[in-house]
Design an enzyme around this catalytic site. Structure first.
Site, PDB file in Angstrom:
ATOM      1  CE1 TYR A 162      -3.574   2.655   0.643  1.00 19.30           C
ATOM      2  CE2 TYR A 162      -2.260   3.338   2.531  1.00 19.30           C
ATOM      3  CZ  TYR A 162      -3.309   3.567   1.647  1.00 19.30           C
ATOM      4  OH  TYR A 162      -4.084   4.700   1.784  1.00 19.30           O
ATOM      5  CG  ASP A 257       5.715   3.972   0.577  1.00 13.72           C
ATOM      6  OD1 ASP A 257       6.033   4.709   1.541  1.00 13.72           O
ATOM      7  OD2 ASP A 257       4.538   3.765   0.237  1.00 13.72           O
ATOM      8  CE  LYS A 285       1.010   4.940   8.351  1.00 18.31           C
ATOM      9  NZ  LYS A 285       1.118   4.354   7.021  1.00 18.31           N
TER      10      LYS A 285
HETATM   11  C1  LIG Z   1       0.508   4.910   5.708  1.00 13.96           C
HETATM   12  C2  LIG Z   1       1.240   4.681   4.427  1.00 13.96           C
HETATM   13  C3  LIG Z   1       1.097   5.540   3.317  1.00 13.96           C
HETATM   14  C4  LIG Z   1       0.103   6.667   3.301  1.00 13.96           C
HETATM   15  O1  LIG Z   1       0.380   7.641   4.237  1.00 13.96           O
HETATM   16  P1  LIG Z   1      -0.801   8.656   4.686  1.00 13.96           P
HETATM   17  O2  LIG Z   1      -0.131   9.572   5.643  1.00 13.96           O
HETATM   18  O3  LIG Z   1      -1.861   7.789   5.272  1.00 13.96           O
HETATM   19  O4  LIG Z   1      -1.252   9.335   3.453  1.00 13.96           O
HETATM   20  C5  LIG Z   1       1.885   5.309   2.215  1.00 13.96           C
HETATM   21  N1  LIG Z   1       2.765   4.292   2.183  1.00 13.96           N
HETATM   22  C6  LIG Z   1       2.924   3.452   3.217  1.00 13.96           C
HETATM   23  C7  LIG Z   1       3.943   2.373   3.130  1.00 13.96           C
HETATM   24  C8  LIG Z   1       2.158   3.614   4.366  1.00 13.96           C
HETATM   25  O5  LIG Z   1       2.305   2.749   5.370  1.00 13.96           O
END
Ligand SMILES: *Cc1c(COP(=O)(O)O)cnc(C)c1O
Length: 452
Positions: A162, A257, A285
């Site tokens: 994701y 990511d 995060k």
């Molecule tokens: C949480 C997450 C996102 C999205 O971040 P948001 O702050 O919710 O937009 C993208 N990539 C990864 C790997 C994530 O865990």
């Protein structure tokens, strides 16, 4: 209403008596009239577990309290950001200090320099960065940057990763090993999904085939190096190193990511953990200490493509917001102290290992997968799970029972069996012991009916 577990109550049970969820239920009835599904992000709606959402009143350390005053040991941690637990005093004080000077200027502040310096001084994998206001924005910008830099359009992504809710990555695999994605949300043009190639995780052959078919069109391969949004699908070192090599060979960029893994499996995230140099890294995060911050970073050369230096446009009214920067500075300062990660990871390992020992001794079909301070409860007898296909969807019924039983015992997990849990520096031995007892009892209940 929550009588499901009453018959299970035993003398030693950790079930909390007199649990009421009236106030949460009332708030939910109201919120459903305001927001789709009553929530501002879908997983919060409890659709994948029993019951309805708990509305949270406050948090402190490893605890949260709901609107009815029930206390929970929290392993959701706002989905990862709160590695220092809730309401950390160093973060709170720094935020209050920043707020005394105003909330936002839309002009540079020294706080942005401070947070950037803290990150770059302790991270050898990037040289320049740009702050955003969310992880999604960071990934969206990284993808645009990769396309702008390589002058190519196609992106390879992995089934089970994701990357936030940007159009070009809300794409899932079709049938076949190497597929053009199918959109996983309404509202995304098929032509966008056609630029995204979806392959299974931990599968060298699939990535090779994708490059054979599209080599000079592939701008980037994007991966969660620690895939933690669809279970915890740990990849082999060999696979991640292979991605580095095949990207280099084909002049495609490798994007890690690290919105979840960044500052979680170590200060340098998964890049540091595996010692692999991606071309672009995204963070989110943890970097904001609980406030909305994201970031992407790369070499000077690649970041030189970003406006106003270069032709790739990216901006944000609240980017680098001083209050959010202050939270990030305070949090990352704690994380950069020696032994922070060693202590946290050791504590997590002891916790997960003793849960695994219990389940194994009882012959339960249950595995705890873990890395750093991330863990995932999986109802499986596989020794490892490294791609999305290996997750048994029907096993989520067991997670639902476990989730309900844990709530009844004062332990809060994210409300979906596909979500991971997080241990924070504030989970003390005492609370982890309490949580373990609740987990053991919940497992006993999950497996009570199903053993032959
Ligand atoms: C949480 C997450 C996102 C999205 O971040 P948001 O702050 O919710 O937009 C993208 N990539 C990864 C790997 C994530 O865990």
């Amino acid at each position: 209403m929550f009588s499901g577990s009453e018959e299970e109550t035993t003398v030693n049970s950790t079930v909390k008596p007199d649990i009421s969820r009236e106030r949460s239920a009332e708030l939910y009835e109201k919120s459903k009239t305001y927001f789709p599904g009553g929530v501002n992000s879908p997983v919060r709606a409890f659709k994948s577990v029993h019951g309805t959402p708990l509305f949270i009143q406050k948090g402190d350390g490893c605890f949260i309290w709901d609107a009815d005053g029930n206390q929970f040991i929290d392993f959701c941690a706002s989905w990862g950001p709160l590695i220092l637990g809730h309401n950390n005093s160093a973060v709170r004080e720094k935020v209050i200090e920043a707020m005394q000077n105003g909330m936002s200027f839309g002009a540079p502040t020294a706080l942005e320099n401070q947070l950037a310096e803290l990150i770059l001084k302790n991270n050898k994998y990037i040289r320049k960065l740009r702050f955003t206001s969310s992880g999604t924005e960071a990934v969206m910008s990284a993808v645009r940057l990769a396309r702008g830099y390589t002058k190519r359009d196609k992106i390879i992504k992995f089934e089970g990763c994701y990357h936030g809710h940007l159009d070009s990555l809300l794409v899932k695999a079709g049938s076949g090993l190497v597929t053009f994605g199918e959109t996983s949300s309404a509202g995304i043009p098929k032509s966008f999904a056609d630029e995204t190639i979806v392959v299974p995780l931990n599968n060298i052959q699939a990535v090779e085939e994708a490059f054979e078919q599209f080599s000079d069109q592939i701008a980037a391969v994007i991966i969660e190096p620690v895939p933690a949004n669809n279970g915890l699908l740990l990849q082999t070192q060999e696979f991640l190193e292979f991605l580095r090599r095949i990207c280099t060979k084909n002049k495609s960029l490798l994007i890690f990511d690290e919105v979840i893994s960044g500052f979680r499996v170590g200060f340098e995230g998964a890049a540091g953990y595996y010692n692999i140099y991606p071309d672009i890294i995204t963070y989110g995060k943890i970097i904001g200490g609980g406030l909305p911050v994201g970031m992407y970073g790369a070499s000077e050369e690649i970041m030189g493509m970003i406006s106003p230096d270069g032709p790739v446009y990216q901006a944000g009214t609240l980017s680098g917001n001083p209050v959010a920067m202050a939270a990030g500075i305070a949090q990352l300062t704690e994380l950069s102290k020696s032994n922070f990660y060693k202590d946290l990871n050791n504590k997590t390992f002891e916790f997960t290992e003793s849960i695994q020992r219990y389940a194994t001794a009882k012959n339960y079909k249950f595995k705890v997968f873990t890395i750093g301070s991330i863990f995932w409860f999986a109802f499986t007898d596989r020794e490892s799970i490294s791609n999305a296909d290996e997750i048994d969807a029907s096993s989520m019924e067991k997670f639902k029972i476990m989730h309900r039983e844990l709530l009844n015992r004062g332990v809060y997990l994210g409300p979906s069996g596909y979500e991971v849990g997080f241990v924070s520096s504030t989970h003390s031995k005492i609370e982890l012991e309490k949580a373990k007892r609740a987990i053991f009892e919940s497992l006993d209940i999950v497996f009570r009916g199903s053993r032959a």
